[in-house]
Motif scaffolding. Structure first.
Motif, PDB file in Angstrom:
ATOM      1  N   ALA A  12      13.881   1.660  -1.544  1.00  0.00           N
ATOM      2  CA  ALA A  12      14.441   2.990  -1.762  1.00  0.00           C
ATOM      3  C   ALA A  12      15.117   3.085  -3.118  1.00  0.00           C
ATOM      4  O   ALA A  12      15.629   2.099  -3.638  1.00  0.00           O
ATOM      5  N   PHE A  13      15.084   4.270  -3.678  1.00  0.00           N
ATOM      6  CA  PHE A  13      15.785   4.530  -4.933  1.00  0.00           C
ATOM      7  C   PHE A  13      16.672   5.730  -4.704  1.00  0.00           C
ATOM      8  O   PHE A  13      16.220   6.746  -4.204  1.00  0.00           O
ATOM      9  N   GLU A  14      17.935   5.580  -5.056  1.00  0.00           N
ATOM     10  CA  GLU A  14      18.816   6.716  -4.834  1.00  0.00           C
ATOM     11  C   GLU A  14      18.639   7.695  -5.971  1.00  0.00           C
ATOM     12  O   GLU A  14      18.812   7.343  -7.133  1.00  0.00           O
TER      13      GLU A  14
ATOM     14  N   LYS B  18      15.524 -10.631  -1.692  1.00  0.00           N
ATOM     15  CA  LYS B  18      16.452 -10.107  -2.699  1.00  0.00           C
ATOM     16  C   LYS B  18      15.648  -9.505  -3.840  1.00  0.00           C
ATOM     17  O   LYS B  18      14.521  -9.895  -4.088  1.00  0.00           O
ATOM     18  N   VAL B  19      16.268  -8.554  -4.523  1.00  0.00           N
ATOM     19  CA  VAL B  19      15.669  -8.037  -5.750  1.00  0.00           C
ATOM     20  C   VAL B  19      16.492  -8.556  -6.919  1.00  0.00           C
ATOM     21  O   VAL B  19      17.704  -8.376  -6.961  1.00  0.00           O
ATOM     22  N   ASP B  20      15.828  -9.252  -7.836  1.00  0.00           N
ATOM     23  CA  ASP B  20      16.522  -9.789  -9.000  1.00  0.00           C
ATOM     24  C   ASP B  20      16.543  -8.712 -10.088  1.00  0.00           C
ATOM     25  O   ASP B  20      15.549  -8.469 -10.763  1.00  0.00           O
TER      26      ASP B  20
ATOM     27  N   CYS C 282      10.227   0.223 -12.679  1.00  0.00           N
ATOM     28  CA  CYS C 282       8.961   0.950 -12.700  1.00  0.00           C
ATOM     29  C   CYS C 282       8.725   1.719 -11.418  1.00  0.00           C
ATOM     30  O   CYS C 282       7.892   2.612 -11.370  1.00  0.00           O
ATOM     31  N   ARG C 283       9.421   1.349 -10.360  1.00  0.00           N
ATOM     32  CA  ARG C 283       9.323   2.024  -9.062  1.00  0.00           C
ATOM     33  C   ARG C 283       7.980   1.817  -8.370  1.00  0.00           C
ATOM     34  O   ARG C 283       7.632   2.580  -7.468  1.00  0.00           O
ATOM     35  N   PHE C 284       7.228   0.845  -8.786  1.00  0.00           N
ATOM     36  CA  PHE C 284       5.985   0.566  -8.078  1.00  0.00           C
ATOM     37  C   PHE C 284       6.274   0.181  -6.631  1.00  0.00           C
ATOM     38  O   PHE C 284       5.456   0.372  -5.750  1.00  0.00           O
ATOM     39  N   CYS C 285       7.459  -0.412  -6.386  1.00  0.00           N
ATOM     40  CA  CYS C 285       7.771  -0.872  -5.035  1.00  0.00           C
ATOM     41  C   CYS C 285       8.194   0.271  -4.119  1.00  0.00           C
ATOM     42  O   CYS C 285       8.406   0.057  -2.935  1.00  0.00           O
TER      43      CYS C 285
ATOM     44  N   CYS D  75       5.119  -6.710  -7.130  1.00  0.00           N
ATOM     45  CA  CYS D  75       6.040  -6.264  -8.157  1.00  0.00           C
ATOM     46  C   CYS D  75       5.574  -6.872  -9.472  1.00  0.00           C
ATOM     47  O   CYS D  75       5.377  -8.074  -9.556  1.00  0.00           O
ATOM     48  N   PRO D  76       5.363  -6.062 -10.501  1.00  0.00           N
ATOM     49  CA  PRO D  76       4.744  -6.575 -11.721  1.00  0.00           C
ATOM     50  C   PRO D  76       5.588  -7.616 -12.471  1.00  0.00           C
ATOM     51  O   PRO D  76       5.065  -8.317 -13.329  1.00  0.00           O
ATOM     52  N   THR D  77       6.864  -7.714 -12.144  1.00  0.00           N
ATOM     53  CA  THR D  77       7.691  -8.661 -12.885  1.00  0.00           C
ATOM     54  C   THR D  77       8.183  -9.805 -12.013  1.00  0.00           C
ATOM     55  O   THR D  77       8.956 -10.639 -12.460  1.00  0.00           O
TER      56      THR D  77
ATOM     57  N   ALA E  37      10.261  -9.498  -9.635  1.00  0.00           N
ATOM     58  CA  ALA E  37      11.687  -9.296  -9.359  1.00  0.00           C
ATOM     59  C   ALA E  37      11.980  -9.373  -7.871  1.00  0.00           C
ATOM     60  O   ALA E  37      13.102  -9.638  -7.461  1.00  0.00           O
ATOM     61  N   ILE E  38      10.942  -9.127  -7.070  1.00  0.00           N
ATOM     62  CA  ILE E  38      11.150  -9.120  -5.632  1.00  0.00           C
ATOM     63  C   ILE E  38      10.892 -10.509  -5.066  1.00  0.00           C
ATOM     64  O   ILE E  38       9.798 -11.036  -5.174  1.00  0.00           O
ATOM     65  N   ASP E  39      11.931 -11.091  -4.524  1.00  0.00           N
ATOM     66  CA  ASP E  39      11.825 -12.436  -3.967  1.00  0.00           C
ATOM     67  C   ASP E  39      11.704 -12.321  -2.460  1.00  0.00           C
ATOM     68  O   ASP E  39      12.676 -12.018  -1.767  1.00  0.00           O
TER      69      ASP E  39
HETATM   70  S1  SF4 Z   1      11.118  -1.270  -9.638  1.00  0.00           S
HETATM   71 FE1  SF4 Z   1      10.373  -2.528  -7.932  1.00  0.00          FE
HETATM   72  S2  SF4 Z   1       8.283  -3.086  -8.469  1.00  0.00           S
HETATM   73 FE2  SF4 Z   1       9.265  -2.371 -10.377  1.00  0.00          FE
HETATM   74  S3  SF4 Z   1      10.061  -4.229 -11.335  1.00  0.00           S
HETATM   75 FE3  SF4 Z   1      11.710  -3.385 -10.083  1.00  0.00          FE
HETATM   76  S4  SF4 Z   1      11.558  -4.442  -8.124  1.00  0.00           S
HETATM   77 FE4  SF4 Z   1       9.597  -4.751  -9.202  1.00  0.00          FE
END
Ligand code: SF4
Ligand code: SF4
Lengths: 451, 244
Positions: free
Chosen positions: B80-82, B62-64, B71-74, B51-53, B55-57
């Motif tokens: 998942a993204f609703e 957890k996702v911060d 960015c949805r790279f994950c 995750c480029p930032t 945010a994913i721990d």
């Molecule tokens: S969308 Fe996913 S990969 Fe992008 S910043 Fe958020 S948690 Fe990280």
């Protein structure tokens, strides 16, 4: 060795070393690559982009521009051209970096003796994040996240410019459909930014109904961005080698119709408000920028075209698909706020026409290049560059990649950076109430110039 | 002549969002403002690309959201993204920080003055905040108004990645606001630095320079999400869900 974008723009680029700038040439940017200093020059006679080693003669104004492109985060950038203004009763008045009519962090020093503005000195870099250095060592794909967040309201221009330069360096074949999709995003971005400028001008003239209606139209375009590209400010639309989402056929006609409606309602609105004397009086003759100054100071975009300078990257540096579709070069001779506004008003119309053509004739050869098309032979051996007409004018990026395909150099020449001095010049000798009109009509963004 | 504007208004019907009386629509909370949700198939941390930032721990799984730039790279790593309507309430994501005393919030009734300060944004967050006054969101119907002076402000909206040049300006602005006062960090940049977390120009999260009461994640958060943050700050929203 440079790849430039020769293959894309039908010979719009020339490599030759100049001793000095010709009369019709404008120095657009200066950058370093491989230990050499280069100048990127726009030749207004032949409409070509010339890449030359740095010619020895540079005007004083450009000194500021060059310092600006090398400025580091944390160091303020004072764009002062010419000498100080002195005289009886002259004092300096500072504006910013918060609490005034501009919703961004940036400042100005105004020299005045009370009523008239004698000189304006923009003070930048309050929001320099250092995008050019932050991307060093990243893969181009990750670098895109930074690049598109340099200036949120020009993000399609930024990411398209960067992706195109990288694709050139890699020799990636990008399908036409992807390039046409990018152009759709660029035109939508132009429309909502022009609407923003008109709305802000209407606010400045206390034309609240016009302002509200224009901002409502802009919200509709932002929602179109969101519906068709997934993001209101068009972040994340590009990837290296294509776009992250194409526009399915059934969406295209719906988008065309919506954009036509917005453009039509806007032109009704403009017609009505331009019949209002109050509005006209505030725009006409306000903040004049002569054609000579516009050219000499390196002005770009609608601000330059409002002073009769004929340059629009869509025509003078046409990436695919701009050679294939009809784009009108909108210029005005008024040299004032009215002229700059009319250029933008007409570009909303011409962008909506271009959009219809883009969406109508969009090829269907896919939205991503296959990995097999990747060539790595040009890596580490030079630079590639791209120019894109952002809503506020010519955006230039020069990209270098190392042998592993990671970013080893990025130079950005934002449109707002070169428009600060023309803006300052246009205000010399005017009254304070003109400030807001000049500022809005130049479409300046601190995020863009600071990046 | 003004008549035609009234007619135009009638012709268009009501543009203004029904939020907070009912859930916002998908037009109002665009898909790219919906947070990543780890699924059972999620690959911690976010596949090979990461995750480029940050945010994913992967430790706490957890996702911060304060760091996420959406960015949805994950998505390729099983997050998942609703995209549909599903849980619109899940899209509303403003939250109170530990600083915010509930008692303070109820002082602000029907008149709530808000000032925005930019400390290093990309301009998109600024625009989304300003958009709250367009007819689609019409902030004034809720008695909320923008002000340009900290002396008149009940709440301060901070946008952008705090720049060295803005640290003192931010502190002084905060200090010149009258008590009681509230601060909202709007957007990933203000909350955590967002994508610019490692950039040279970024100093610290806004919350390290002044006390922050409410955070509104997003890059940028959409106007209704910012509105939610304001209502939450003003004590006009239960901690979750929609209510006046
Ligand atoms: S969308 Fe996913 S990969 Fe992008 S910043 Fe958020 S948690 Fe990280
Ligand atoms: S959070 Fe995102 S949209 Fe907001 S200022 Fe930062 S980069 Fe821009």
């Amino acid at each position: 060795m440079s790849r430039g974008s020769e293959t894309l723009n039908g010979g719009g680029v020339e490599r030759r070393n100049l001793e000095s700038l010709g009369e019709k040439m404008q120095l657009s940017s200066v950058f370093q690559a491989g230990g050499l200093n280069y100048a990127l020059i726009s030749d207004m006679e032949t409409n070509k982009t010339i890449i030359s080693e740095l010619p020895p003669t540079l005007s004083e104004e450009f000194g500021a521009l060059l310092r600006g492109s090398g400025a580091e985060p944390g160091s303020p950038l004072v764009l002062e051209a010419g000498g100080r203004v002195e005289g009886y009763g002259v004092f300096e008045f500072s504006y910013g970096p918060t609490s005034w009519g501009v919703p961004e962090a940036g400042a100005f020093s105004l020299m005045t003796y009370g009523e008239r503005i004698l000189k304006v000195v923009p003070r930048l870099n309050f929001k320099k994040r250092g995008v050019e250095r932050a991307v060093l060592g990243l893969t181009p794909e990750d670098a895109l996240l930074f690049v598109e967040r340099s200036a949120g309201n020009f993000s399609a221009a930024y990411s398209t410019c960067f992706a195109t330069a990288v694709e050139d360096a890699l020799g990636l074949g990008v399908p036409s459909e992807a390039r046409w999709t990018r152009a759709v995003a660029l035109e939508l971005e132009r429309i909502y930014n022009h609407l923003y400028v008109f709305g802000r001008l209407a606010e400045a003239a206390s034309q609240n109904i016009a302002a509200t209606q224009t901002h409502a139209l802009r919200e509709r375009v932002l929602r179109l961005n969101s519906r068709h590209f997934g993001h209101r400010y068009l972040f994340g639309i590009n990837s290296i080698g294509g776009v992250r989402r194409g526009l399915p056929k059934d969406e295209r006609s719906a988008l065309t119709t919506e954009v036509r409606l917005v453009a039509r309602e806007f032109s009704e609105l403009v017609q009505y408000f331009l019949s209002s004397r109050i509005f006209l009086d505030r725009l006409q003759g306000t903040a004049k920028l002569t054609r000579k100054d516009a050219f000499g100071l390196g002005t770009v975009g609608p601000s330059a075209r409002g002073s009769g300078v004929q340059w629009d990257d869509r025509l003078t540096f046409p990436l695919e698909p701009y050679e294939d579709i009809y784009v009108n070069l909108e210029t005005e001779d008024g040299e004032d706020t009215m002229a700059r506004t009319m250029v933008r008003v007409r570009e909303v119309e011409s962008s909506s026409i271009a959009l219809r053509e883009l969406l109508d004739r969009m090829p269907s050869d896919g939205t991503k290049s296959g990995p097999d098309r990747r060539r790595a032979d040009g890596l580490g051996a030079g630079f590639s560059f791209c120019r894109v007409e952002s809503p506020s004018g010519d955006l230039i990026q020069v990209v270098q990649l190392d042998g592993g395909g990671r970013v080893s150099g990025l130079h950005v020449r934002p449109p707002s950076l070169v428009n600060w001095l023309p803006f300052a010049r246009s205000l010399e000798g005017t009254v304070f109430t003109d400030f807001q009109f000049a500022f809005e009509s130049f479409g300046l963004s601190f995020a863009d110039s600071d990046r | 002549m003004p008549k035609i504007w009234i007619l135009r208004g009638l012709k268009k019907g009501i543009l203004t969002t029904a939020y907070p009386k009912s859930q916002p629509t998908s037009e109002e909370v665009p898909t790219r403002s919906l947070p990543p949700r780890p699924t059972d198939a999620a690959d911690w941390p976010a596949g090979e690309r990461g995750c480029p930032t940050g945010a994913i721990d992967s430790g706490d799984k957890k996702v911060d959201l304060g760091r996420c730039v959406y960015c949805r790279f994950c998505s390729s790593a099983g997050f998942a993204f609703e995209d549909g309507f599903g849980s619109r309430a899940g899209a509303m994501q403003a939250s109170l920080t530990g600083n915010c005393a509930t008692g303070t919030r109820h002082i602000f009734g029907r008149s709530f003055h808000v000032m925005m300060i930019d400390v290093g944004s990309c301009n998109a967050c600024n625009l989304e905040v300003l958009n709250l006054s367009n007819p689609y969101y019409d902030l004034s119907r809720m008695g909320i108004a923008f002000t340009n002076s900290p002396k008149h402000a009940d709440a301060l909206i901070v946008v952008g990645a705090l720049n060295q040049a803005m640290v003192d300006v931010l502190r002084r602005t905060y200090e010149s606001m009258p008590e009681p006062k509230l601060v909202l960090s709007v957007g990933a940049c203000a909350i955590s630095g967002g994508i610019f977390r490692g950039a040279e120009g970024f100093v610290s999260p806004a919350g390290d320079a002044i006390p922050v009461d409410v955070v509104v994640p997003g890059c940028p958060p959409s106007p209704v999400q910012i509105l939610e943050g304001l209502l939450l700050a003003a004590g006009r929203l239960k901690e979750e869900g929609v209510r006046r």
